[in-house]
Design a protein around this motif. Structure first.
Motif, PDB file in Angstrom:
ATOM      1  N   VAL A 114       0.197   0.362   0.207  1.00 39.06           N
ATOM      2  CA  VAL A 114       1.423  -0.454   0.588  1.00 39.06           C
ATOM      3  C   VAL A 114       0.959  -1.832   0.950  1.00 39.06           C
ATOM      4  O   VAL A 114       1.379  -2.833   0.574  1.00 39.06           O
TER       5      VAL A 114
ATOM      6  N   ASP B 234       0.518  -3.789  -2.198  1.00 35.45           N
ATOM      7  CA  ASP B 234       1.877  -4.033  -3.067  1.00 35.45           C
ATOM      8  C   ASP B 234       2.398  -5.654  -2.706  1.00 35.45           C
ATOM      9  O   ASP B 234       2.499  -5.943  -1.516  1.00 35.45           O
TER      10      ASP B 234
ATOM     11  N   TYR C 227       5.102  -6.861  -3.148  1.00 33.80           N
ATOM     12  CA  TYR C 227       6.634  -7.018  -2.683  1.00 33.80           C
ATOM     13  C   TYR C 227       6.547  -6.448  -1.501  1.00 33.80           C
ATOM     14  O   TYR C 227       7.964  -6.089  -1.007  1.00 33.80           O
ATOM     15  N   VAL C 228       5.786  -5.756  -0.584  1.00 34.12           N
ATOM     16  CA  VAL C 228       5.876  -5.187   0.539  1.00 34.12           C
ATOM     17  C   VAL C 228       6.515  -6.105   1.774  1.00 34.12           C
ATOM     18  O   VAL C 228       6.195  -7.430   1.685  1.00 34.12           O
TER      19      VAL C 228
ATOM     20  N   ASN D  34      10.300  -3.787  -3.304  1.00 34.89           N
ATOM     21  CA  ASN D  34       9.621  -2.728  -2.829  1.00 34.89           C
ATOM     22  C   ASN D  34      10.411  -1.883  -2.174  1.00 34.89           C
ATOM     23  O   ASN D  34      10.321  -0.549  -2.356  1.00 34.89           O
TER      24      ASN D  34
ATOM     25  N   LYS E   8      12.259   0.351  -5.138  1.00 34.66           N
ATOM     26  CA  LYS E   8      11.139   1.338  -5.600  1.00 34.66           C
ATOM     27  C   LYS E   8      11.204   2.576  -4.713  1.00 34.66           C
ATOM     28  O   LYS E   8      10.495   3.654  -5.131  1.00 34.66           O
ATOM     29  N   GLN E   9      11.399   2.632  -3.373  1.00 30.96           N
ATOM     30  CA  GLN E   9      11.263   3.559  -2.401  1.00 30.96           C
ATOM     31  C   GLN E   9      12.539   4.610  -2.367  1.00 30.96           C
ATOM     32  O   GLN E   9      12.525   5.452  -1.999  1.00 30.96           O
TER      33      GLN E   9
END
Length: 565
Positions: free
Chosen positions: A29, A32, A34-35, A110, A113-114
């Motif tokens: 995380v 990442d 893009y978090v 992000n 993608k989850q």
């Protein structure tokens, strides 16, 4: 383990006391690009807890992490905020909206993608939720926009533009994530990740379906698992008619529509017309490009009835008329219309009404010829022809009504003759006359003929104020007296029959007023010929030159574009 939401799954591992795997997910995380900011802070806090526990400086409450993992739910708020930001931005054109969406999309990668996309139905469901919540978020802020001078109601077409462009931007991201899930299922055999209780074991058939889906680089259709293999093979071997094919065609159509500058209203309309074949659309688009034109909605509508109809319409827009319209255009050019106006009229006018336009033009010029003694505007006048052309372009088949029934031709003839009246007034009173405050009352056709009367029947030319004071009612006896004196001096005899005909005659434009006498009508004709140096004789009267409708202009045999004053 396939990772969808590393933060939530990390909490689950932490609750199960698997510190090493949880640490790996929290690091994922943090690394990442893009978090989201809040998720980054949470991951750092949990990672610090793990390392403190490993160092022996802190005791962890694993039940707390278990509760946190259950409370965490996937939210689409960030996506709604993105759509709202683009909607209330200043972007107007498709290119500007594209740029705004491309700039904002990385902020939600992000979160996208989850989301577990199990199959095409799950993807469509996600799109529906995004559309619903995005619209709700925008509507919620509309009252505040109204108070700031913005729009009070939702602009549905602006919203549809933004929504479809956002979906187009995120679809490749979701597809890539979906294919990663399918690859993971093939590697591990965990078909339970598809969340279907009927799918418990990865059988050879199921494996083949997933492999074929990966090969086609498209979303999984779960219904394939419950169909015969032969039927599924036909679906995978198809190049056209599949869901993937239609979505690709849809994007291609949108590209064509946007290049041609279609409004979103028309884009939405044509996207849901099944009969609109992309090959036909591409064909007429290339044809329009070859003529340096863009498609318009009418072209596309005609393509539904046949490509030839659409091409003919495009040709007409490009200046290439066909069939009867081409013949009508040539006829108008022969009458004296410009190429531009003749094209516009022939393109727009209905075939059954073509003759009305041409006849009205010819009749208007004939009226100018017949009434030349009054308006002093010859049929060769380019100014008059231009005015009539403009009226024909504007009114098409109803031009006759406007010219003759509503008095437009009378106004055009008077307007065209204004320049001659001005020249005559300057000739009589000098150039300073145009600066008089009462000049607007002097520059009329009635004042012009009052001066003509004094020019030919009185040695005294009245001043401007004296001329204006002579009313039409007071001018009538002067005209009758002048006519009788003229007839007596020239020893002319007006036959009673001719006098009665002149008395009954009414012009097409109805320029006569209640004070117009037959004597004035005769004098107007006399003055016109006398301006050209013609002496009025009894022989001319006997030959019928002064009959109502007589061709005085033809008698003079001149081709000037302006009459003498």
């Amino acid at each position: 383990m396939f990772v969808f939401d590393p933060l939530t799954q990390g909490l689950e591992l932490l609750a199960r006391r698997d510190l090493q795997k949880a640490e790996t997910l929290f690091l994922r995380v943090i690394n990442d690009p893009y978090v989201q900011g809040d998720e980054l802070n949470q991951a750092r806090a949990y990672l610090n807890d793990i390392r403190s526990c490993q160092a022996g400086t802190k005791t962890l409450n694993f039940q707390r992490y278990k509760k946190l993992s259950k409370k965490t739910s996937l939210s689409l708020d960030e996506i709604s905020h993105l759509l709202k930001a683009v909607y209330f931005s200043s972007c107007q054109t498709f290119a500007e909206i594209d740029e705004a969406v491309a700039e904002q999309t990385p902020k939600v990668i992000n979160r996208l993608k989850q989301i577990k996309i199990r199959d095409i139905i799950a993807r469509d469901g996600l799109f529906q939720r995004i559309e619903k919540r995005g619209m709700q978020a925008i509507k919620k802020d509309l009252p505040s926009a109204k108070s700031n001078g913005g729009k009070a109601a939702l602009d549905s077409f602006r919203w549809k533009t933004i929504y479809r462009k956002f979906i187009e931007a995120i679809n490749p991201i979701l597809l890539e994530r979906h294919l990663e899930l399918l690859e993971y299922i093939l590697e591990t055999g965990e078909i339970g990740l598809l969340d279907d209780p009927k799918l418990t074991i990865l059988t050879p058939k199921y494996r083949w379906i997933i492999e074929s889906t990966l090969k086609s680089k498209w979303y999984l259709l779960r219904s394939y698992f419950f169909k015969a293999k032969s039927e599924i093979e036909n679906q995978f071997s198809k190049k056209e008619g599949t869901r993937k094919y239609w979505e690709e065609v849809r994007y291609k159509k949108i590209q064509v529509f946007e290049k041609c500058g279609f409004h979103e209203r028309h884009i939405q309309k044509f996207l849901y017309i099944d009969k609109l074949n992309y090959k036909a659309l591409d064909e007429i688009y290339e044809f329009a490009e070859s003529l340096n034109l863009n498609l318009i909605p009418r072209d596309v509508s005609l393509a539904l009835r046949g490509v030839k109809k659409a091409k003919d319409h495009i040709k007409e827009r490009g200046g290439f008329l066909m069939g009867s319209r081409k013949k009508f255009q040539d006829h108008l050019i022969q009458l004296g219309f410009s190429e531009k106006n003749s094209y516009e009229i022939a393109r727009q006018a209905k075939r059954a009404n073509n003759h009305q336009i041409a006849e009205s033009f010819e009749q208007a010029l004939q009226v100018a010829r017949d009434e030349i003694y009054w308006y002093r505007v010859p049929p060769q006048s380019q100014t008059l022809r231009k005015y009539i052309e403009e009226q024909s372009c504007k009114h098409l088949s109803t031009v006759r009504i406007h010219l003759f029934d509503r008095g437009r031709l009378n106004k055009l003839l008077l307007l065209t003759g204004k320049s001659s009246i001005r020249k005559y007034l300057i000739k009589v009173y000098g150039e300073d006359v145009v600066d008089l405050h009462c000049y607007f009352r002097l520059e009329t056709i009635h004042q012009y003929y009052k001066l003509k009367f004094f020019e030919y029947h009185d040695s005294h030319v009245p001043s401007v104020s004296e001329l204006i004071k002579i009313s039409r009612k007071g001018f009538r006896p002067l005209v009758i007296e002048g006519f009788n004196a003229f007839i007596k001096k020239r020893r002319l005899t007006i036959p009673q029959k001719l006098y009665e005909e002149m008395s009954r005659y009414q012009s097409v434009t109805s320029w006569e007023d209640p004070h117009t006498s037959p004597e004035e009508k005769f004098l107007l004709r006399f003055w016109f010929l006398m301006d050209y140096g013609v002496s009025i004789t009894q022989g001319m009267i006997d030959r019928g030159i002064f009959k109502p409708g007589g061709d005085l202009w033809g008698y003079l045999k001149v081709q000037d574009s302006e009459c003498r004053i």
